[in-house]
Design a protein around this motif. Structure first.
Motif, PDB file in Angstrom:
ATOM      1  N   ILE A 260       0.838  -1.207   0.000  1.00 50.30           N
ATOM      2  CA  ILE A 260       0.000   0.000   0.000  1.00 50.30           C
ATOM      3  C   ILE A 260       0.867   1.250   0.000  1.00 50.30           C
ATOM      4  CG2 ILE A 260      -1.701   1.317   1.329  1.00 50.30           C
ATOM      5  CD1 ILE A 260      -2.818  -1.363   2.320  1.00 50.30           C
ATOM      6  N   ALA A 261       1.935   1.220   0.774  1.00 51.98           N
ATOM      7  CA  ALA A 261       2.848   2.368   0.793  1.00 51.98           C
ATOM      8  C   ALA A 261       3.453   2.593  -0.586  1.00 51.98           C
ATOM      9  CB  ALA A 261       3.947   2.136   1.829  1.00 51.98           C
ATOM     10  N   GLU A 262       3.766   1.506  -1.294  1.00 52.05           N
ATOM     11  CA  GLU A 262       4.326   1.634  -2.641  1.00 52.05           C
ATOM     12  C   GLU A 262       3.284   2.182  -3.615  1.00 52.05           C
ATOM     13  OE1 GLU A 262       6.845  -1.001  -5.919  1.00 52.05           O
ATOM     14  OE2 GLU A 262       6.009  -1.974  -4.122  1.00 52.05           O
ATOM     15  N   VAL A 263       2.036   1.757  -3.453  1.00 53.95           N
ATOM     16  CA  VAL A 263       0.963   2.292  -4.293  1.00 53.95           C
ATOM     17  C   VAL A 263       0.888   3.811  -4.158  1.00 53.95           C
ATOM     18  CG1 VAL A 263      -1.556   2.433  -4.536  1.00 53.95           C
ATOM     19  CG2 VAL A 263      -0.448   0.204  -4.362  1.00 53.95           C
ATOM     20  N   GLU A 264       0.957   4.266  -2.915  1.00 54.82           N
ATOM     21  CA  GLU A 264       0.807   5.709  -2.663  1.00 54.82           C
ATOM     22  C   GLU A 264       1.987   6.519  -3.184  1.00 54.82           C
ATOM     23  OE1 GLU A 264      -2.000   5.607   1.326  1.00 54.82           O
ATOM     24  OE2 GLU A 264       0.180   5.467   1.568  1.00 54.82           O
ATOM     25  N   GLU A 265       3.084   5.855  -3.525  1.00 52.60           N
ATOM     26  CA  GLU A 265       4.242   6.547  -4.086  1.00 52.60           C
ATOM     27  C   GLU A 265       4.225   6.596  -5.611  1.00 52.60           C
ATOM     28  OE1 GLU A 265       6.690   8.242  -2.570  1.00 52.60           O
ATOM     29  OE2 GLU A 265       5.481   7.972  -0.758  1.00 52.60           O
ATOM     30  N   GLN A 266       3.264   5.885  -6.216  1.00 55.11           N
ATOM     31  CA  GLN A 266       3.234   5.830  -7.672  1.00 55.11           C
ATOM     32  C   GLN A 266       2.746   7.150  -8.263  1.00 55.11           C
ATOM     33  OE1 GLN A 266       4.461   2.991  -9.309  1.00 55.11           O
ATOM     34  NE2 GLN A 266       4.992   2.638  -7.147  1.00 55.11           N
ATOM     35  N   ASP A 267       3.262   7.457  -9.446  1.00 53.86           N
ATOM     36  CA  ASP A 267       2.867   8.702 -10.095  1.00 53.86           C
ATOM     37  C   ASP A 267       1.382   8.704 -10.455  1.00 53.86           C
ATOM     38  OD1 ASP A 267       3.796  11.273 -11.456  1.00 53.86           O
ATOM     39  OD2 ASP A 267       2.750  10.245 -13.085  1.00 53.86           O
ATOM     40  N   TRP A 268       0.833   7.509 -10.752  1.00 50.24           N
ATOM     41  CA  TRP A 268      -0.575   7.456 -11.142  1.00 50.24           C
ATOM     42  C   TRP A 268      -1.516   7.495  -9.936  1.00 50.24           C
ATOM     43  CZ3 TRP A 268      -2.313   3.180  -8.690  1.00 50.24           C
ATOM     44  CH2 TRP A 268      -1.440   2.107  -8.527  1.00 50.24           C
ATOM     45  N   TYR A 269      -0.965   7.458  -8.741  1.00 50.09           N
ATOM     46  CA  TYR A 269      -1.821   7.535  -7.543  1.00 50.09           C
ATOM     47  C   TYR A 269      -2.242   8.980  -7.318  1.00 50.09           C
ATOM     48  CZ  TYR A 269      -3.540   7.232  -2.782  1.00 50.09           C
ATOM     49  OH  TYR A 269      -4.329   7.317  -1.664  1.00 50.09           O
ATOM     50  N   LYS A 270      -3.534   9.215  -7.315  1.00 45.67           N
ATOM     51  CA  LYS A 270      -4.086  10.566  -7.172  1.00 45.67           C
ATOM     52  C   LYS A 270      -5.024  10.654  -5.967  1.00 45.67           C
ATOM     53  CE  LYS A 270      -2.427  12.037 -11.249  1.00 45.67           C
ATOM     54  NZ  LYS A 270      -1.797  10.796 -11.708  1.00 45.67           N
ATOM     55  N   GLY A 271      -4.690   9.935  -4.904  1.00 42.47           N
ATOM     56  CA  GLY A 271      -5.540   9.994  -3.709  1.00 42.47           C
ATOM     57  C   GLY A 271      -6.773   9.130  -3.812  1.00 42.47           C
ATOM     58  N   GLN A 272      -6.689   8.020  -4.566  1.00 42.33           N
ATOM     59  CA  GLN A 272      -7.861   7.154  -4.735  1.00 42.33           C
ATOM     60  C   GLN A 272      -8.321   6.513  -3.434  1.00 42.33           C
ATOM     61  OE1 GLN A 272      -5.269   7.348  -6.896  1.00 42.33           O
ATOM     62  NE2 GLN A 272      -5.711   6.393  -8.873  1.00 42.33           N
ATOM     63  N   ILE A 273      -7.414   6.289  -2.486  1.00 44.00           N
ATOM     64  CA  ILE A 273      -7.796   5.653  -1.219  1.00 44.00           C
ATOM     65  C   ILE A 273      -8.485   6.701  -0.344  1.00 44.00           C
ATOM     66  CG2 ILE A 273      -6.978   4.464   0.845  1.00 44.00           C
ATOM     67  CD1 ILE A 273      -4.598   3.469  -0.802  1.00 44.00           C
ATOM     68  N   VAL A 274      -9.801   6.572  -0.225  1.00 47.88           N
ATOM     69  CA  VAL A 274     -10.559   7.550   0.569  1.00 47.88           C
ATOM     70  C   VAL A 274     -10.845   7.037   1.970  1.00 47.88           C
ATOM     71  CG1 VAL A 274     -11.599   8.603  -1.467  1.00 47.88           C
ATOM     72  CG2 VAL A 274     -12.763   6.682  -0.364  1.00 47.88           C
ATOM     73  N   ASP A 275     -10.619   5.731   2.197  1.00 47.55           N
ATOM     74  CA  ASP A 275     -10.818   5.192   3.550  1.00 47.55           C
ATOM     75  C   ASP A 275      -9.985   3.926   3.684  1.00 47.55           C
ATOM     76  OD1 ASP A 275     -12.547   5.382   6.122  1.00 47.55           O
ATOM     77  OD2 ASP A 275     -12.712   3.270   5.539  1.00 47.55           O
ATOM     78  N   ARG A 276      -9.331   3.802   4.829  1.00 49.85           N
ATOM     79  CA  ARG A 276      -8.530   2.609   5.099  1.00 49.85           C
ATOM     80  C   ARG A 276      -8.825   2.114   6.501  1.00 49.85           C
ATOM     81  NH1 ARG A 276      -1.848   2.117   4.961  1.00 49.85           N
ATOM     82  NH2 ARG A 276      -1.739  -0.117   5.524  1.00 49.85           N
ATOM     83  N   ARG A 277      -9.179   0.838   6.598  1.00 45.51           N
ATOM     84  CA  ARG A 277      -9.427   0.207   7.894  1.00 45.51           C
ATOM     85  C   ARG A 277      -8.457  -0.957   8.058  1.00 45.51           C
ATOM     86  NH1 ARG A 277     -14.733   2.131   9.650  1.00 45.51           N
ATOM     87  NH2 ARG A 277     -14.904   4.035   8.389  1.00 45.51           N
ATOM     88  N   ILE A 278      -7.926  -1.079   9.239  1.00 44.21           N
ATOM     89  CA  ILE A 278      -7.004  -2.174   9.541  1.00 44.21           C
ATOM     90  C   ILE A 278      -7.637  -3.064  10.602  1.00 44.21           C
ATOM     91  CG2 ILE A 278      -4.730  -2.806  10.417  1.00 44.21           C
ATOM     92  CD1 ILE A 278      -3.694  -0.129   9.366  1.00 44.21           C
ATOM     93  N   PHE A 279      -7.810  -4.330  10.272  1.00 39.96           N
ATOM     94  CA  PHE A 279      -8.363  -5.298  11.207  1.00 39.96           C
ATOM     95  C   PHE A 279      -7.212  -6.163  11.711  1.00 39.96           C
ATOM     96  CE2 PHE A 279     -11.653  -4.031   8.281  1.00 39.96           C
ATOM     97  CZ  PHE A 279     -12.731  -3.772   9.119  1.00 39.96           C
ATOM     98  N   ALA A 280      -6.997  -6.092  13.000  1.00 36.82           N
ATOM     99  CA  ALA A 280      -5.830  -6.756  13.604  1.00 36.82           C
ATOM    100  C   ALA A 280      -5.939  -8.272  13.481  1.00 36.82           C
ATOM    101  CB  ALA A 280      -5.714  -6.356  15.076  1.00 36.82           C
ATOM    102  N   SER A 281      -4.807  -8.917  13.542  1.00 35.82           N
ATOM    103  CA  SER A 281      -4.773 -10.373  13.493  1.00 35.82           C
ATOM    104  C   SER A 281      -5.400 -10.955  14.763  1.00 35.82           C
ATOM    105  CB  SER A 281      -3.330 -10.865  13.358  1.00 35.82           C
ATOM    106  OG  SER A 281      -2.566 -10.421  14.467  1.00 35.82           O
TER     107      SER A 281
END
Length: 1064
Positions: A260-281
């Motif tokens: 996900i961190a790599e996605v957010e560094e891509q040039d084509w990433y324009k803030g598409q992730i509007v919500d992120r939830r993390i469910f713990a193990s």
């Protein structure tokens, strides 16, 4: 008011594909109107020279794009640019421009055939269509083998990824051919692109800090040199180093957090992730068995599954079965629920080797998967290696069925086979039925609404027959995903009371990241252009993940979307030269032949695939290997479906990813703006209708043939049995009831438990008809789909490949297709009229002078032509002569009063929008809405710029989706089930501005809820209820758009003789 839509506007969503290649990362800022250089930014000479190249390229491409007869292949463009520059044009320079402007310049290989806008001449002649000019190059073509079919030679294309209207182009579907521009428009277009180059250079220099911007752009350009997929001389250095073209082993993939961190560094990433939830193990919680397992069963579990201990929910369920309880287990996906009924089966077989069992699954794929798992377990259990397990479904050859009845200990089947094959021939199954110790029903949440209501009666017939042959002690086990009231649902389905519910999940789970992904605007400066398609975003994200060793499943809502997604992946991965990844991607959906299904399932089960594109056919618990990520292309109708699909990733303890890629539809955008609803809203109750005479009566006819009925059988079929037996069956002197002659000799054939049985068209591939091999059947298509997907000259898609329909026979139901690589899709030009024909009953609406009606409803669908579409641009409009699809059903309707029609017209409220929304508001309040249909309003018809002769009556109308299923009758009999008052209260109490899923939007609307008016729906419902309306308080909806009326006042529908108005 909505905008006007030209009569030739396409209906198919464009399939725009986002590039995942690297580009120089630049900060975004609004530099509109900026001069070439900022006062404080000095360009290196290198960029001045690059600007000269860009301006020459810009001029040539602007000219070429305005001429429909020219194809923008690189050789054509290159020679013209060199003439302007007076020097050779280096391919590396184009790659540098691509790195600088990755979203503006398209520089990639595409199949040669995708330069055409029509099929080959021979195909056009077969469909009697005059061929259009072919824009492909005249060089001789070569081809390379790709699987069963051949892929064409690739051609290098260079163009700007926006046309004269400012729309993004679609790399996955080849070239677009925009309209010619006037000189002034052409000049403006060139100047605008030159400004964008200057802005990009200024941003790059500003972001470079202490680095050399020239070195940066040159380094980044390497990743944008196109790779020819058909060339065998690709540089191995490039493949192995800079482009990282080796496939990462999924075992060695990076963590999801790192991805996900790599996605957010891509040039084509324009803030598409509007919500992120993390469910713990979650750690495992183990339990103990009382009594414990035998040593042989423990050995079998250890050897075949590496299971040495049981989770708490597994042990609780097995202990309950030992106490002779019926059980339902409702826990998360991949929590090991199959062990709950497989282990007791082994115990029963150890105690009595003649024991039998029935395992029931909703899909053939799931049954196939679970059968393999059980066989491995039995082979590992000393003393049980010889136990025969068999699949008994519609694909089982007739000559094998007798052997299965006589020798099998366990059958894997479905309720269709129990209803139509086992129960009608119970005398042949008595050996098996007497010895049944265990009946397991997996994925119990799949059985609800009309289908579930039929299944409930099939189970009661099954229990009755087993009891009659002396088997009253078999145990019922059901497993389900998380549902709202598990024990209640099982009681309704099975007719049992002594049920133990187990919902405490003891299985471990890895961390899961859930993303809500909203496609970015096509142009942030021009919001009217809308957003990129969910198709382009989902497939681009899928490619990105697979390149990093992340195993992905992409869920599509409908079959056509599944094929389009696979076609897009095939084209984009080929253009990138990643045939190694493409070989590990397969589509899976209903309709494929048994041979294709088994082949794809085997590939999936073996873990050979890196990506799967599927409909909800794989939503259920089929083990398709370890999946790391799930992408859902569009909200999948219900929250329960979303949670089920989400659970397909992370089926062990590894971290996993789930992504909802939102469509532009109102329902999807509601969850973009309210993502918490995806997690916090309760799951809707599952509905089983046990009080429908229309459903129960034909099952009583079946039961009476299996064994004569008596009134004591109400212990199985409930209090309605006595009334229906007296009125519909044949009673003998000794008090037994037999099947009515109208249902003989095979009453089960009169009852389709899944609704009306549809005829099917057979699709035959005639591409390679030789002396050695004839045509190949590739698919069977239901009539309701065939009408919209199979027409002469149209494009039919199968496993991501395109075929041209060359001939169709509606008499023999055979369509012949020929393989063709085309860069367009076809969309039918059609209409469906739902008309009330005759009134059987009339009912008062309490407190109102208006009436509700029930009677015969006729549905007529006509496909009169199709559009050839590429990138939302119509390439051609074709007429076809197809027979209409006519069907009869029963339904109910309420006519919209003249007063409110006139009121809405005076206020500028679109009547079609209001009627459509009012119908959805009513359906949203109805428990069995899944089995009712209404006439959804299509935007391309309601917003046509030209007047239409096809006017629709102002009527809220609903009809049985399965013909005469009885759902509409039940709704009419129980006024509270179609509650106009509840619908109106929901609208008035909803805080949304223009409509949402809580009031006037329906997740199942086939037109995406685009024709909608919350205010109009409220006015209609208030008028029907005879509530006061303050006309002065209604805001005017008038604007400059003058949409022609498509609604007229409803005509009187003639009633049958003797109809009386019933009290409300």
């Amino acid at each position: 008011m909505k905008r006007k839509v030209d009569s030739t506007e396409p209906t198919e969503e464009d399939v725009t594909s986002s590039s995942t290649k690297k580009a120089v990362k630049k900060p975004r800022e609004n530099n509109k109107g900026k001069k070439k250089e900022k006062d404080d930014i000095v360009w290196p000479d290198y960029f001045h020279d690059l600007f000269k190249v860009f301006k020459a390229l810009n001029t040539v491409l602007a000219f070429v794009s305005s001429r429909k007869h020219l194809a923008m292949t690189f050789p054509v463009v290159r020679s013209s640019v060199e003439n302007l520059l007076k020097r050779p044009l280096d391919l590396a320079k184009i790659a540098e421009l691509k790195a600088l402007l990755p979203n503006l310049i398209k520089f990639a290989y595409i199949p040669r055939n995708e330069l055409r806008i029509h099929a080959t001449q021979s195909q056009d002649q077969k469909t009697k269509r005059k061929s259009s000019p072919d824009y492909s190059l005249s060089a001789p073509s070569t081809s390379q083998s790709f699987g069963e079919y051949e892929s064409e030679e690739q051609v290098l294309v260079l163009e700007f990824a926006e046309n004269s209207r400012g729309k993004k182009e679609n790399p996955s579907l080849g070239l677009s051919l925009p309209p010619s521009l006037a000189p002034a428009g052409l000049k403006k277009l060139v100047e605008k692109r030159n400004e964008r180059f200057c802005e990009a250079v200024n941003e790059l220099i500003g972001a470079a800090s202490n680095e050399d911007p020239v070195a940066l752009i040159q380094a980044a350009s390497y990743d944008h040199i196109p790779v020819n997929p058909s060339s065998k001389s690709t540089s191995s250095a490039k493949v192995d180093t800079k482009d990282k073209r080796t496939i990462i082993d999924p075992k060695d993939r990076p963590t999801i957090d790192a991805v996900i961190a790599e996605v957010e560094e891509q040039d084509w990433y324009k803030g598409q992730i509007v919500d992120r939830r993390i469910f713990a193990s979650r750690e495992a919680a183990n339990g103990t068995l009382d009594p414990p397992l035998s040593e042989t069963i423990q050995q079998a579990l250890s050897n075949s599954r590496k299971i040495t201990s049981l989770y708490s929910h597994q042990s609780s369920a097995i202990n309950a079965l030992s106490r002779e309880k019926h059980i339902i287990v409702s826990t998360s996906t991949a929590s090991g629920k199959s062990v709950i009924y497989q282990v007791p089966l082994l115990r029963f077989l150890e105690d009595d080797i003649d024991s039998t069992a029935v395992f029931i699954y909703p899909t053939k794929a799931l049954a196939q998967d679970q059968r393999s798992a059980l066989e491995q377990l039995l082979w590992s259990c000393p003393g049980l290696e010889h136990i025969k397990v068999a699949t008994y479904d519609g694909d089982t050859p007739q000559d094998q069925r007798a052997g299965i009845r006589e020798t099998a200990s366990v059958i894997f089947t479905n309720f269709d086979m129990i209803h139509a094959s086992i129960l009608p021939h119970e005398e042949l199954w008595r050996r098996f039925l007497k010895k049944i110790k265990l009946v397991a029903v997996d994925e119990l949440h799949s059985y609800s609404d009309l289908f579930g209501s039929h299944v409930a009666q099939v189970i009661r017939r099954f229990r009755r027959v087993c009891a009659a042959v002396g088997n009253r002690r078999m145990r019922f086990v059901s497993c389900s995903a998380t549902i709202s009231n598990p024990s209640r649902h099982m009681k309704d389905l099975f007719g049992l009371e002594d049920i133990e519910e187990i919902t405490e999940d003891g299985a471990p789970s890895g961390r899961k990241d859930f993303l809500v992904w909203n496609p970015p605007p096509i142009d942030p400066m021009a919001p009217k252009l809308g957003r990129h398609s969910s198709m382009s975003e989902a497939t681009a994200l899928m490619r990105f993940l697979m390149k990093r060793g992340v195993r992905v499943i992409l869920f599509c809502k409908i079959r056509k979307a599944c094929e389009l997604a696979m076609k897009t992946l095939r084209t984009d991965l080929s253009a990138e030269g990643r045939l190694d990844i493409l070989e590990k991607v397969m589509p899976y959906r209903g309709g494929y032949s048994q041979e294709d299904r088994r082949r794809i399932e085997n590939e999936a089960f073996s873990g050979n695939l890196l990506g799967i594109v599927a409909t909800n056919a794989l939503e259920l618990g089929v083990d398709i290997g370890v999946l790391d990520a799930v992408i859902m292309m569009g909200f999948p109708y219900k929250i329960a479906n979303l949670r089920q699909q989400t659970g397909r990733a992370g089926r062990r303890t590894r971290d996993s990813l789930a992504v909802l890629v939102a469509d532009g539809l109102p329902i999807d955008q509601h969850y973009v703006n309210n993502p918490s609803d995806l997690f916090d809203k309760p799951i809707d109750d599952l509905i089983i209708d046990l009080e429908s005479k229309v459903i129960l009566e034909p099952h009583l006819q079946c039961a009476a043939q299996e064994m004569p009925l008596s009134k004591e059988d109400d212990v199985y079929f409930g209090p309605l049995l006595r009334e229906l037996c007296d009125s519909s069956l044949i009673k003998t002197k000794d008090g037994w009831y037999h099947t009515h002659p109208n249902f003989l000799p095979f009453p089960a054939k009169h009852v389709s438990i899944r609704g009306a049985e549809e005829e099917k068209y057979t699709v035959v591939d005639i591409t390679k008809v030789t002396a050695e091999g004839g045509p190949k059947i590739i698919e069977e298509v239901e009539l309701s789909r065939a009408l919209f997907e199979i027409y002469e000259g149209g494009v039919f898609m199968h496993q991501g490949l395109t075929f041209i329909v060359t001939e169709i026979s509606h008499d023999s139901k055979i369509a012949r297709v020929m393989r063709a690589d085309v860069n367009w899709i076809t969309s039918p030009r059609d209409y469906t009229d739902i008309d009330a024909v005759q009134t059987y009953r009339i009912r008062e609406i309490k407190g109102s002078p208006h009436r509700a009606f029930y009677g015969r409803v006729d549905a007529k669908t006509v496909v009169f032509g199709f559009f050839k579409i590429r990138n939302k641009t119509i390439l051609d409009v074709v007429d076809v002569d197809s027979p209409s699809w006519d069907r009869q059903a029963t339904g109910l309707w309420i006519d919209v009063p003249r007063y409110v029609l006139n009121l809405m017209k005076s206020k500028g409220i679109n009547a079609a929008e209001a009627i459509h929304s009012a119908q959805h508001a009513l359906l949203n309040r109805f428990a069995l809405a899944a089995d009712l249909k209404t006439e959804c309003k299509a935007p391309q018809k309601e917003y046509k710029a030209t007047k239409t002769e096809r006017k629709r009556p102002a009527r809220l109308i609903f009809y049985d989706s399965a013909g005469r299923s009885g759902v509409s009758s039940k709704a009419f009999d129980h006024g509270k089930i179609i509650p106009v008052t509840w619908a109106n209260d929901a609208i008035e109490g909803c805080k949304c501005e223009s409509g949402c899923k809580e009031c006037v939007h329906s997740p199942s609307c086939r037109e995406g809820n685009e024709v909608s008016s919350k205010l109009g729906a409220q006015l209609i419902l208030r008028t029907i209820l005879n509530l006061e309306i303050n006309e002065d308080s209604i805001p005017s909806q008038m604007d400059e758009t003058d949409t022609p009326d498509t609604i007229i006042e409803a005509d009187y529908v003639r009633p049958v003789d003797g109809v009386q108005v019933e009290a409300g």
